[in-house]
Design a protein around this motif. Sequence first.
Motif, PDB file in Angstrom:
ATOM      1  N   UNK A 179     -15.833 -30.064  64.195  1.00 39.44           N
ATOM      2  CA  UNK A 179     -14.623 -30.719  63.705  1.00 39.44           C
ATOM      3  C   UNK A 179     -14.124 -29.987  62.465  1.00 39.44           C
ATOM      4  N   UNK A 180     -12.816 -29.725  62.434  1.00 40.36           N
ATOM      5  CA  UNK A 180     -12.183 -29.060  61.301  1.00 40.36           C
ATOM      6  C   UNK A 180     -11.801 -30.113  60.264  1.00 40.36           C
ATOM      7  N   UNK A 181     -12.184 -29.877  59.013  1.00 43.48           N
ATOM      8  CA  UNK A 181     -11.938 -30.855  57.954  1.00 43.48           C
ATOM      9  C   UNK A 181     -11.324 -30.148  56.749  1.00 43.48           C
ATOM     10  N   UNK A 182     -10.309 -30.765  56.152  1.00 37.77           N
ATOM     11  CA  UNK A 182      -9.711 -30.264  54.915  1.00 37.77           C
ATOM     12  C   UNK A 182      -9.352 -31.454  54.040  1.00 37.77           C
ATOM     13  N   UNK A 183      -9.391 -31.286  52.710  1.00 40.73           N
ATOM     14  CA  UNK A 183      -9.075 -32.425  51.840  1.00 40.73           C
ATOM     15  C   UNK A 183      -7.609 -32.817  51.927  1.00 40.73           C
ATOM     16  N   UNK A 184      -7.306 -34.104  51.756  1.00 39.85           N
ATOM     17  CA  UNK A 184      -5.899 -34.515  51.672  1.00 39.85           C
ATOM     18  C   UNK A 184      -5.275 -33.967  50.395  1.00 39.85           C
ATOM     19  N   UNK A 193      -4.701 -25.843  65.259  1.00 36.58           N
ATOM     20  CA  UNK A 193      -5.908 -26.558  65.680  1.00 36.58           C
ATOM     21  C   UNK A 193      -5.555 -27.681  66.645  1.00 36.58           C
ATOM     22  N   UNK A 194      -4.497 -28.418  66.351  1.00 33.06           N
ATOM     23  CA  UNK A 194      -4.070 -29.507  67.229  1.00 33.06           C
ATOM     24  C   UNK A 194      -3.677 -28.968  68.596  1.00 33.06           C
ATOM     25  N   UNK A 195      -2.939 -27.862  68.617  1.00 38.49           N
ATOM     26  CA  UNK A 195      -2.527 -27.262  69.887  1.00 38.49           C
ATOM     27  C   UNK A 195      -3.719 -26.768  70.694  1.00 38.49           C
ATOM     28  N   UNK A 196      -4.763 -26.305  70.007  1.00 39.75           N
ATOM     29  CA  UNK A 196      -5.945 -25.756  70.684  1.00 39.75           C
ATOM     30  C   UNK A 196      -6.952 -26.831  71.064  1.00 39.75           C
ATOM     31  N   UNK A 197      -6.687 -28.070  70.693  1.00 35.63           N
ATOM     32  CA  UNK A 197      -7.614 -29.150  71.023  1.00 35.63           C
ATOM     33  C   UNK A 197      -8.831 -29.207  70.130  1.00 35.63           C
ATOM     34  N   UNK A 198      -8.755 -28.598  68.950  1.00 31.48           N
ATOM     35  CA  UNK A 198      -9.866 -28.648  67.993  1.00 31.48           C
ATOM     36  C   UNK A 198      -9.769 -29.961  67.218  1.00 31.48           C
ATOM     37  N   UNK A 199     -10.806 -30.789  67.203  1.00 34.98           N
ATOM     38  CA  UNK A 199     -10.752 -32.041  66.436  1.00 34.98           C
ATOM     39  C   UNK A 199     -10.508 -31.765  64.951  1.00 34.98           C
ATOM     40  N   UNK A 228     -17.272 -19.564  65.067  1.00 32.03           N
ATOM     41  CA  UNK A 228     -16.418 -19.587  66.262  1.00 32.03           C
ATOM     42  C   UNK A 228     -15.074 -20.286  66.051  1.00 32.03           C
ATOM     43  N   UNK A 229     -15.036 -21.345  65.266  1.00 33.53           N
ATOM     44  CA  UNK A 229     -13.758 -22.024  65.030  1.00 33.53           C
ATOM     45  C   UNK A 229     -12.846 -21.131  64.191  1.00 33.53           C
ATOM     46  N   UNK A 230     -13.415 -20.504  63.168  1.00 32.24           N
ATOM     47  CA  UNK A 230     -12.611 -19.557  62.372  1.00 32.24           C
ATOM     48  C   UNK A 230     -12.062 -18.451  63.253  1.00 32.24           C
ATOM     49  N   UNK A 231     -12.908 -17.862  64.079  1.00 33.13           N
ATOM     50  CA  UNK A 231     -12.468 -16.752  64.927  1.00 33.13           C
ATOM     51  C   UNK A 231     -11.337 -17.167  65.852  1.00 33.13           C
ATOM     52  N   UNK A 232     -11.459 -18.354  66.425  1.00 33.48           N
ATOM     53  CA  UNK A 232     -10.407 -18.835  67.329  1.00 33.48           C
ATOM     54  C   UNK A 232      -9.098 -19.058  66.580  1.00 33.48           C
ATOM     55  N   UNK A 264      -5.423 -17.132  66.816  1.00 33.66           N
ATOM     56  CA  UNK A 264      -4.185 -17.875  67.068  1.00 33.66           C
ATOM     57  C   UNK A 264      -3.181 -17.690  65.927  1.00 33.66           C
ATOM     58  N   UNK A 265      -3.697 -17.593  64.713  1.00 35.99           N
ATOM     59  CA  UNK A 265      -2.849 -17.404  63.538  1.00 35.99           C
ATOM     60  C   UNK A 265      -2.058 -16.102  63.643  1.00 35.99           C
TER      61      UNK A 265
END
Length: 289
Positions: free
Chosen positions: A199-204, A222-228, A271-275, A279-280
């Motif tokens: 799961x990808x997490x960032x502070x508000x 991330x939303x487009x790729x289906x990453x939580x 792997x999440x960073x690489x994906x 995409x970026x």
Amino acid sequence: MSEQALCWLNGQLLPLADASVPVNDHGLLYGDGVFEGIRIYHKRAFRLQQHLERLALSARAIALDMPYSLAELTAAVQEIVEVFSGESGYIRLMVTRGPGPLGLNPVGCHRPNVILIADQISLVHSQSREQGARLIIAAMRRLPFDGLDPRVKSLNYLNHILAKIEANHAGVDEAVLLNGQGRVTEGTADNIFIVKNETLVTPPCTEGALEGITRELILELAAEAGIPVRIAPLAPYDLYTADECFLTGTGAEMIPVRDIDGRELTKCPGPVFKQLNRLFFERIETESR
């Protein structure tokens, strides 16, 4: 400063070395002004309108009258991009309060200066970009939300500069600033993400982070790729125990993190960073060509 560096100052294109502003400009005297950093890809300013709209909001928030419309600023950016010799680069767009009498009161400042600098930028060494950056958590705290709203990109970056000096003294690439409650806000010039249990997490942003345009794009991808995705407060513990961590920003682009305060992360680049990194840059190609 590279040989490519150019300046657009109040409607005039100049070599950067020939550009000057009055020494009584309140932007110089007091950090009174706002700015944006904008990337050039394939001779186009990336997500320019988002940057200009944020600039206008920052200016409005500090009661600074913009001397150019957004359409005129768009034309100015396009002008400097066309003349700039690089296919890619970085633009620093600043609006200062302008020259005025000594003293904090801006009432005597009547002519804001608008400055665009086009040059190259690199926030970390290429090795750190490939193998992962090393971070510390700074002793310097982020200015509180009720002291200076982080949505204002002001010229006064001393808070972040002091944190960067801590990183320099520690021999690492970057520093993370905490807020007054000890929660994670951002780096000195970048937003921060972690990955935990895929799961990808960032502070508000209410924790004290800038509403970064690259941050927004990463959340979109991330939303487009289906990453939580979760936007949630983070403590230093969450950084230390993350599976992955990375930094994002206009200047930073995307930088993986190798260790934080000497705690090595299990996956870097993960792997999440690489994906997301793939995409970026695909999105950059799509929007810039």
